[in-house]
Enzyme design. Sequence first.
Site, PDB file in Angstrom:
ATOM      1  N   TRP A 126       0.874  -1.182   0.000  1.00 47.92           N
ATOM      2  CA  TRP A 126       0.000   0.000   0.000  1.00 47.92           C
ATOM      3  C   TRP A 126       0.914   1.236   0.000  1.00 47.92           C
ATOM      4  O   TRP A 126       1.797   1.331   0.873  1.00 47.92           O
ATOM      5  CB  TRP A 126      -0.856  -0.053   1.270  1.00 47.92           C
ATOM      6  N   ASP A 207      -0.330  -5.267   9.523  1.00 45.32           N
ATOM      7  CA  ASP A 207      -1.371  -4.344   9.072  1.00 45.32           C
ATOM      8  C   ASP A 207      -2.606  -5.181   8.756  1.00 45.32           C
ATOM      9  O   ASP A 207      -2.596  -5.987   7.819  1.00 45.32           O
ATOM     10  CB  ASP A 207      -0.882  -3.588   7.831  1.00 45.32           C
ATOM     11  N   ALA A 209      -6.203  -4.640   7.733  1.00 46.95           N
ATOM     12  CA  ALA A 209      -7.198  -3.650   7.306  1.00 46.95           C
ATOM     13  C   ALA A 209      -8.444  -4.288   6.700  1.00 46.95           C
ATOM     14  O   ALA A 209      -9.414  -3.592   6.418  1.00 46.95           O
ATOM     15  CB  ALA A 209      -6.565  -2.687   6.292  1.00 46.95           C
ATOM     16  N   LYS A 242     -13.149  -0.858   6.769  1.00 55.91           N
ATOM     17  CA  LYS A 242     -13.753  -1.708   5.747  1.00 55.91           C
ATOM     18  C   LYS A 242     -14.762  -2.684   6.346  1.00 55.91           C
ATOM     19  O   LYS A 242     -15.880  -2.800   5.876  1.00 55.91           O
ATOM     20  CB  LYS A 242     -12.673  -2.494   4.994  1.00 55.91           C
TER      21      LYS A 242
HETATM   22  C1  LIG Z   1      -3.312  -2.049   3.458  1.00 58.07           C
HETATM   23  C2  LIG Z   1      -4.055  -0.965   4.150  1.00 58.07           C
HETATM   24  N1  LIG Z   1      -3.707  -0.633   5.394  1.00 58.07           N
HETATM   25  C3  LIG Z   1      -4.341   0.321   6.073  1.00 58.07           C
HETATM   26  C4  LIG Z   1      -5.379   1.022   5.532  1.00 58.07           C
HETATM   27  C5  LIG Z   1      -5.980   2.081   6.397  1.00 58.07           C
HETATM   28  O1  LIG Z   1      -7.282   2.377   6.281  1.00 58.07           O
HETATM   29  P1  LIG Z   1      -7.987   3.492   7.152  1.00 58.07           P
HETATM   30  O2  LIG Z   1      -6.981   4.472   7.622  1.00 58.07           O
HETATM   31  O3  LIG Z   1      -8.971   4.121   6.220  1.00 58.07           O
HETATM   32  O4  LIG Z   1      -8.634   2.791   8.297  1.00 58.07           O
HETATM   33  C6  LIG Z   1      -5.800   0.720   4.215  1.00 58.07           C
HETATM   34  C7  LIG Z   1      -6.862   1.466   3.561  1.00 58.07           C
HETATM   35  O5  LIG Z   1      -6.992   1.584   2.389  1.00 58.07           O
HETATM   36  C8  LIG Z   1      -5.107  -0.310   3.520  1.00 58.07           C
HETATM   37  O6  LIG Z   1      -5.447  -0.659   2.286  1.00 58.07           O
END
Ligand SMILES: Cc1ncc(COP(=O)(O)O)c(C=O)c1O
Length: 392
Positions: A126, A207, A209, A242
Amino acid sequence: MLDALKPQPQDKILQLIAMYRDDPRTQKIDLGVGVYKDATGLTPVMRAVKAAEKKLWEDETTKTYTALAGDPAFSAAMVGMILGEGFADRAAAVATPGGTGAIRQALELIKLAAPGATVWISAPTWPNHPSIIKYLGMAMAEYRYFDEATRGVDFAGLMADLAKVKAGDAVLLHGCCHNPTGANLTLDQWAEVVKLLADKGAVPLVDLAYQGFGDGLDEDAAATRLIAGAFPEVLIAASCSKNFGIYRERTGILIALTSPERKAVVQGNLNFLNRQNYSFPPDHGARLVTMILGDAALAADWKAELEEVRQNMLGLRQQLADEFRRATNSDRYDFVATHRGMFSRLGLSEAQVNRLRDEHGIYMVGDSRINIAGLNAKTVPILAAAIAAVGG
Ligand SMILES: Cc1ncc(COP(=O)(O)O)c(C=O)c1O
């Protein structure tokens, strides 16, 4: 002073959103942005979230500050959902603004504890991972992850690169549903990675998510649980954006597993970091999550709806793989059905991605990552035919 500022490079995904919005064609398809969409193209508020909000509106008597770490009930509920029973005495935790906030705080904690540590990230990952690591001025290294030929995991490359990790380095791992590729390790492969990294004395930063978007709520936490049981120290940055569909409420948590003896000091440092960066974390989304996980009926309804979401994406994956077989007369896109989560990297060239946009009104990220949830039963054949038309 502000004259000295230079323009920042535009975020590629936000750029794509603007191009899509300005495209006058009615047949256009948006596979860029990373939010779940149902068959009608909506990102709905989940039923249990609505019910919890209604109850909260009726019952809430104050909006005074919570605590620097957020509500301890939120931490307990999230530790339970992610790790199951038996970790309470090892788990320090703080609520954060989304999963991004949790990653940022995790990296700051690493920097505070071990300023010289290298943070290892998958190639690709990401884009916000390297961006925040660089912004914090931390050392960074990449490990191979994606096999462009098979569109699966390059496991040999991954193991060879992780063999270079030094004691005390942090290794960022996607707990499930790898973004952007959609390719994931099997549990047996996870066990090998865990053994290698534990022998090296590395600190995993998981991570998480997309728990519940891949193979199921517990299944998607299996690798994280394996890691939690194998290392003395683990950082877990989890997002509720999500799986609870509460993107804009900014709800996430950083869990730091340590020894029971160190827990109070670690917790104090997490609280300190929250205090420096934004003081009290957002509470609304965290409260909804706590209410849902703590109420049997709400939790059952949330799980049922999350399962519908997951099944919808799995159905689209299978349909897309089938359509690709028809459109390309080959099985080379079968990987789409084995990938998990919201994304798949298709392995198209940038020229093909541009042609899809210009000639077919189909928008995807430049590395050919598509959001599976941006499709529906009608647009799947259109996508498969368009990819075949550009030579994919
Ligand atoms: C791999 C990954 N980590 C973390 C996040 C963090 O999402 P948020 O800050 O919207 O909770 C995302 C969101 O797209 C993601 O794809």
